[in-house]
Design a protein around this motif. Structure first.
Motif, PDB file in Angstrom:
ATOM      1  N   ILE A  37       0.829  -1.206   0.000  1.00  0.00           N
ATOM      2  CA  ILE A  37       0.000   0.000   0.000  1.00  0.00           C
ATOM      3  C   ILE A  37       0.862   1.254   0.000  1.00  0.00           C
ATOM      4  CG2 ILE A  37      -1.668   1.322   1.370  1.00  0.00           C
ATOM      5  CD1 ILE A  37      -2.825  -1.369   2.284  1.00  0.00           C
ATOM      6  N   LEU A  38       1.953   1.240   0.764  1.00  0.00           N
ATOM      7  CA  LEU A  38       2.855   2.398   0.794  1.00  0.00           C
ATOM      8  C   LEU A  38       3.508   2.614  -0.561  1.00  0.00           C
ATOM      9  CD1 LEU A  38       4.131   4.588   2.568  1.00  0.00           C
ATOM     10  CD2 LEU A  38       5.934   2.965   3.149  1.00  0.00           C
ATOM     11  N   MET A  39       3.933   1.538  -1.229  1.00  0.00           N
ATOM     12  CA  MET A  39       4.519   1.667  -2.569  1.00  0.00           C
ATOM     13  C   MET A  39       3.500   2.202  -3.568  1.00  0.00           C
ATOM     14  SD  MET A  39       6.823  -1.810  -2.783  1.00  0.00           S
ATOM     15  CE  MET A  39       7.181  -1.531  -4.510  1.00  0.00           C
ATOM     16  N   GLU A  40       2.270   1.731  -3.487  1.00  0.00           N
ATOM     17  CA  GLU A  40       1.236   2.232  -4.388  1.00  0.00           C
ATOM     18  C   GLU A  40       0.972   3.711  -4.155  1.00  0.00           C
ATOM     19  OE1 GLU A  40      -2.173  -0.180  -3.818  1.00  0.00           O
ATOM     20  OE2 GLU A  40      -1.383  -1.890  -4.968  1.00  0.00           O
ATOM     21  N   ILE A  41       0.964   4.124  -2.895  1.00  0.00           N
ATOM     22  CA  ILE A  41       0.751   5.546  -2.603  1.00  0.00           C
ATOM     23  C   ILE A  41       1.885   6.390  -3.174  1.00  0.00           C
ATOM     24  CG2 ILE A  41       0.667   7.236  -0.726  1.00  0.00           C
ATOM     25  CD1 ILE A  41      -0.825   5.122   0.932  1.00  0.00           C
ATOM     26  N   ILE A  42       3.125   5.920  -3.029  1.00  0.00           N
ATOM     27  CA  ILE A  42       4.268   6.673  -3.548  1.00  0.00           C
ATOM     28  C   ILE A  42       4.216   6.756  -5.065  1.00  0.00           C
ATOM     29  CG2 ILE A  42       6.780   6.635  -3.780  1.00  0.00           C
ATOM     30  CD1 ILE A  42       6.875   5.380  -0.971  1.00  0.00           C
ATOM     31  N   ILE A  43       3.897   5.636  -5.715  1.00  0.00           N
ATOM     32  CA  ILE A  43       3.836   5.628  -7.183  1.00  0.00           C
ATOM     33  C   ILE A  43       2.719   6.528  -7.689  1.00  0.00           C
ATOM     34  CG2 ILE A  43       3.380   4.154  -9.179  1.00  0.00           C
ATOM     35  CD1 ILE A  43       4.785   1.880  -7.640  1.00  0.00           C
ATOM     36  N   LEU A  44       1.536   6.428  -7.069  1.00  0.00           N
ATOM     37  CA  LEU A  44       0.420   7.273  -7.491  1.00  0.00           C
ATOM     38  C   LEU A  44       0.718   8.747  -7.249  1.00  0.00           C
ATOM     39  CD1 LEU A  44      -2.619   5.173  -6.212  1.00  0.00           C
ATOM     40  CD2 LEU A  44      -1.919   5.524  -8.580  1.00  0.00           C
ATOM     41  N   THR A  45       1.375   9.058  -6.129  1.00  0.00           N
ATOM     42  CA  THR A  45       1.727  10.459  -5.853  1.00  0.00           C
ATOM     43  C   THR A  45       2.703  10.995  -6.887  1.00  0.00           C
ATOM     44  OG1 THR A  45       1.422  10.025  -3.485  1.00  0.00           O
ATOM     45  CG2 THR A  45       2.608  12.023  -4.101  1.00  0.00           C
ATOM     46  N   SER A  46       3.682  10.173  -7.262  1.00  0.00           N
ATOM     47  CA  SER A  46       4.643  10.607  -8.281  1.00  0.00           C
ATOM     48  C   SER A  46       3.962  10.824  -9.626  1.00  0.00           C
ATOM     49  CB  SER A  46       5.760   9.571  -8.418  1.00  0.00           C
ATOM     50  OG  SER A  46       5.239   8.332  -8.884  1.00  0.00           O
ATOM     51  N   TYR A  47       3.040   9.917  -9.998  1.00  0.00           N
ATOM     52  CA  TYR A  47       2.335  10.078 -11.266  1.00  0.00           C
ATOM     53  C   TYR A  47       1.442  11.317 -11.259  1.00  0.00           C
ATOM     54  CZ  TYR A  47       3.690   5.721 -13.558  1.00  0.00           C
ATOM     55  OH  TYR A  47       4.392   4.741 -14.202  1.00  0.00           O
ATOM     56  N   VAL A  48       0.766  11.564 -10.137  1.00  0.00           N
ATOM     57  CA  VAL A  48      -0.091  12.746 -10.052  1.00  0.00           C
ATOM     58  C   VAL A  48       0.741  14.014 -10.121  1.00  0.00           C
ATOM     59  CG1 VAL A  48      -1.638  14.023  -8.514  1.00  0.00           C
ATOM     60  CG2 VAL A  48      -1.959  11.576  -8.847  1.00  0.00           C
ATOM     61  N   SER A  49       1.877  14.039  -9.421  1.00  0.00           N
ATOM     62  CA  SER A  49       2.743  15.229  -9.459  1.00  0.00           C
ATOM     63  C   SER A  49       3.313  15.458 -10.849  1.00  0.00           C
ATOM     64  CB  SER A  49       3.865  15.071  -8.434  1.00  0.00           C
ATOM     65  OG  SER A  49       4.665  13.942  -8.743  1.00  0.00           O
ATOM     66  N   ARG A  50       3.686  14.353 -11.535  1.00  0.00           N
ATOM     67  CA  ARG A  50       4.165  14.507 -12.905  1.00  0.00           C
ATOM     68  C   ARG A  50       3.073  15.030 -13.827  1.00  0.00           C
ATOM     69  NH1 ARG A  50       7.700   9.007 -14.108  1.00  0.00           N
ATOM     70  NH2 ARG A  50       9.419   9.446 -12.641  1.00  0.00           N
ATOM     71  N   GLY A  51       1.857  14.523 -13.642  1.00  0.00           N
ATOM     72  CA  GLY A  51       0.748  15.004 -14.471  1.00  0.00           C
ATOM     73  C   GLY A  51       0.483  16.485 -14.251  1.00  0.00           C
ATOM     74  N   ARG A  52       0.521  16.918 -13.007  1.00  0.00           N
ATOM     75  CA  ARG A  52       0.309  18.342 -12.738  1.00  0.00           C
ATOM     76  C   ARG A  52       1.440  19.186 -13.302  1.00  0.00           C
ATOM     77  NH1 ARG A  52      -1.777  18.159  -6.388  1.00  0.00           N
ATOM     78  NH2 ARG A  52      -3.800  17.133  -6.836  1.00  0.00           N
ATOM     79  N   ALA A  53       2.683  18.703 -13.164  1.00  0.00           N
ATOM     80  CA  ALA A  53       3.815  19.451 -13.717  1.00  0.00           C
ATOM     81  C   ALA A  53       3.721  19.544 -15.240  1.00  0.00           C
ATOM     82  CB  ALA A  53       5.123  18.789 -13.303  1.00  0.00           C
ATOM     83  N   ASN A  54       3.331  18.453 -15.871  1.00  0.00           N
ATOM     84  CA  ASN A  54       3.171  18.489 -17.328  1.00  0.00           C
ATOM     85  C   ASN A  54       2.048  19.424 -17.747  1.00  0.00           C
ATOM     86  OD1 ASN A  54       5.244  16.615 -17.767  1.00  0.00           O
ATOM     87  ND2 ASN A  54       3.854  14.886 -17.513  1.00  0.00           N
ATOM     88  N   GLN A  55       0.970  19.437 -16.965  1.00  0.00           N
ATOM     89  CA  GLN A  55      -0.131  20.339 -17.286  1.00  0.00           C
ATOM     90  C   GLN A  55       0.295  21.800 -17.164  1.00  0.00           C
ATOM     91  OE1 GLN A  55      -3.595  19.611 -14.954  1.00  0.00           O
ATOM     92  NE2 GLN A  55      -4.902  21.014 -16.110  1.00  0.00           N
ATOM     93  N   LYS A  56       1.056  22.117 -16.115  1.00  0.00           N
ATOM     94  CA  LYS A  56       1.555  23.485 -15.977  1.00  0.00           C
ATOM     95  C   LYS A  56       2.512  23.846 -17.109  1.00  0.00           C
ATOM     96  CE  LYS A  56       1.143  23.764 -10.941  1.00  0.00           C
ATOM     97  NZ  LYS A  56       1.868  23.934  -9.653  1.00  0.00           N
ATOM     98  N   ALA A  57       3.366  22.886 -17.518  1.00  0.00           N
ATOM     99  CA  ALA A  57       4.284  23.154 -18.635  1.00  0.00           C
ATOM    100  C   ALA A  57       3.512  23.383 -19.930  1.00  0.00           C
ATOM    101  CB  ALA A  57       5.248  21.982 -18.794  1.00  0.00           C
ATOM    102  N   ILE A  58       2.439  22.623 -20.126  1.00  0.00           N
ATOM    103  CA  ILE A  58       1.623  22.814 -21.332  1.00  0.00           C
ATOM    104  C   ILE A  58       0.957  24.185 -21.322  1.00  0.00           C
ATOM    105  CG2 ILE A  58      -0.468  21.999 -22.488  1.00  0.00           C
ATOM    106  CD1 ILE A  58       0.361  19.158 -21.636  1.00  0.00           C
ATOM    107  N   GLU A  59       0.476  24.613 -20.162  1.00  0.00           N
ATOM    108  CA  GLU A  59      -0.129  25.938 -20.073  1.00  0.00           C
ATOM    109  C   GLU A  59       0.900  27.039 -20.347  1.00  0.00           C
ATOM    110  OE1 GLU A  59      -1.892  26.141 -16.255  1.00  0.00           O
ATOM    111  OE2 GLU A  59      -3.585  24.801 -16.760  1.00  0.00           O
ATOM    112  N   ARG A  60       2.109  26.867 -19.838  1.00  0.00           N
ATOM    113  CA  ARG A  60       3.157  27.854 -20.116  1.00  0.00           C
ATOM    114  C   ARG A  60       3.497  27.896 -21.590  1.00  0.00           C
ATOM    115  NH1 ARG A  60       7.375  26.521 -15.132  1.00  0.00           N
ATOM    116  NH2 ARG A  60       6.010  27.263 -13.437  1.00  0.00           N
ATOM    117  N   LEU A  61       3.592  26.729 -22.226  1.00  0.00           N
ATOM    118  CA  LEU A  61       3.871  26.690 -23.652  1.00  0.00           C
ATOM    119  C   LEU A  61       2.761  27.344 -24.466  1.00  0.00           C
ATOM    120  CD1 LEU A  61       5.348  23.081 -23.992  1.00  0.00           C
ATOM    121  CD2 LEU A  61       6.590  25.236 -24.176  1.00  0.00           C
ATOM    122  N   LYS A  62       1.509  27.146 -24.030  1.00  0.00           N
ATOM    123  CA  LYS A  62       0.406  27.811 -24.722  1.00  0.00           C
ATOM    124  C   LYS A  62       0.519  29.322 -24.602  1.00  0.00           C
ATOM    125  CE  LYS A  62      -3.036  24.121 -24.321  1.00  0.00           C
ATOM    126  NZ  LYS A  62      -4.345  23.731 -23.730  1.00  0.00           N
TER     127      LYS A  62
END
Length: 241
Positions: free
Chosen positions: A177-202
């Motif tokens: 469960i701890l590994m799943e939480i860490i993996i999901l948190t990393s994926y969510v943070s990457r998704g948010r960072a990519n979304q912010k980068a896309i907004e900046r590029l726009k």
């Protein structure tokens, strides 16, 4: 479950080689006919193919308790279906008219996959709980299925026993469960960072577009001023002559 798996493979095979390919040949050879123009080639619909994969996975989950060879058969079936669908996509299909939206469809696909997993888990859990062993088979002489697993585990070596006990303990579950939480948190943070980068590029693209428009307008005004200067000079020279 064996019949469902084999029938799904036969349906994919017949759809490609008995429907899509003859349709493609008919359209290419009869371009002048109105019927071929109206029929056209088959369109490759991505959601339907993804739902076929979800269906295959659900059938495997449901039948793994009853048919031990079903996962191996499903692996071979998916490998064959991959090349069949690839042939269908490259040779027999046209791109779909509607644009495929991954943001909205991926949620639906994950929900359908989760729903199939829950349905198969509930079905197997109820059946195992209500299962009455018969007079033959691996469950002969046992009251429930769990007794067979405990007897099988007791015959294993000590290292295997310790490993299975650790895998069924609370510590292993907490680690997973701890590994799943860490993996999901990393994926969510990457998704948010990519979304912010896309907004900046726009925003940068919008700024670059406005800068280009300003430069084009400025260049156009400079050209007009040069043309006016040349016209005035030519008029002065003509008046002096």
């Amino acid at each position: 479950m064996y019949k469902l798996t084999i029938f799904h493979f036969l349906a994919s095979f017949c759809n490609t080689f008995l429907v899509a390919y003859p349709r493609k040949v008919l359209v290419e050879k009869c371009l002048s006919s109105n019927l071929s123009r109206r029929v056209g080639k088959q369109q490759f619909v991505i959601p339907l193919n993804v739902l076929d994969l979800v269906y295959s996975q659900t059938v495997t989950w449901v039948g793994v308790f009853y048919c031990p060879l079903l996962p191996a058969i499903n692996i071979l079936k998916l490998l064959a279906i991959f090349y069949i669908i690839k042939f269908n996509l490259v040779r027999c299909c046209d791109p779909p008219r509607k644009v495929f939206r991954t943001t909205s469809s991926s949620v639906l696909f994950h929900f359908m996959l989760l729903l199939g997993l829950i349905m198969s888990a509930v079905t197997l859990g109820v059946h195992i709980e209500l299962f009455v062993p018969g007079k033959c088979g691996p469950f002969n002489g046992y009251q429930t299925v769990y007794n067979v697993t405990t007897d099988c585990v007791s015959t294993l070596p000590n290292a295997a026993k310790e490993g299975i006990r650790y895998m069924t303990s609370e510590a292993f579950a907490f680690t997973i469960i701890l590994m799943e939480i860490i993996i999901l948190t990393s994926y969510v943070s990457r998704g948010r960072a990519n979304q912010k980068a896309i907004e900046r590029l726009k925003d940068m693209l919008v700024m670059c577009g406005s800068d280009k428009r300003y430069l084009v307008k400025h260049h156009a005004t400079l050209l007009r001023q040069r043309q006016r200067r040349t016209v005035n000079r030519s008029e002065k020279v003509a008046s002096q002559q």
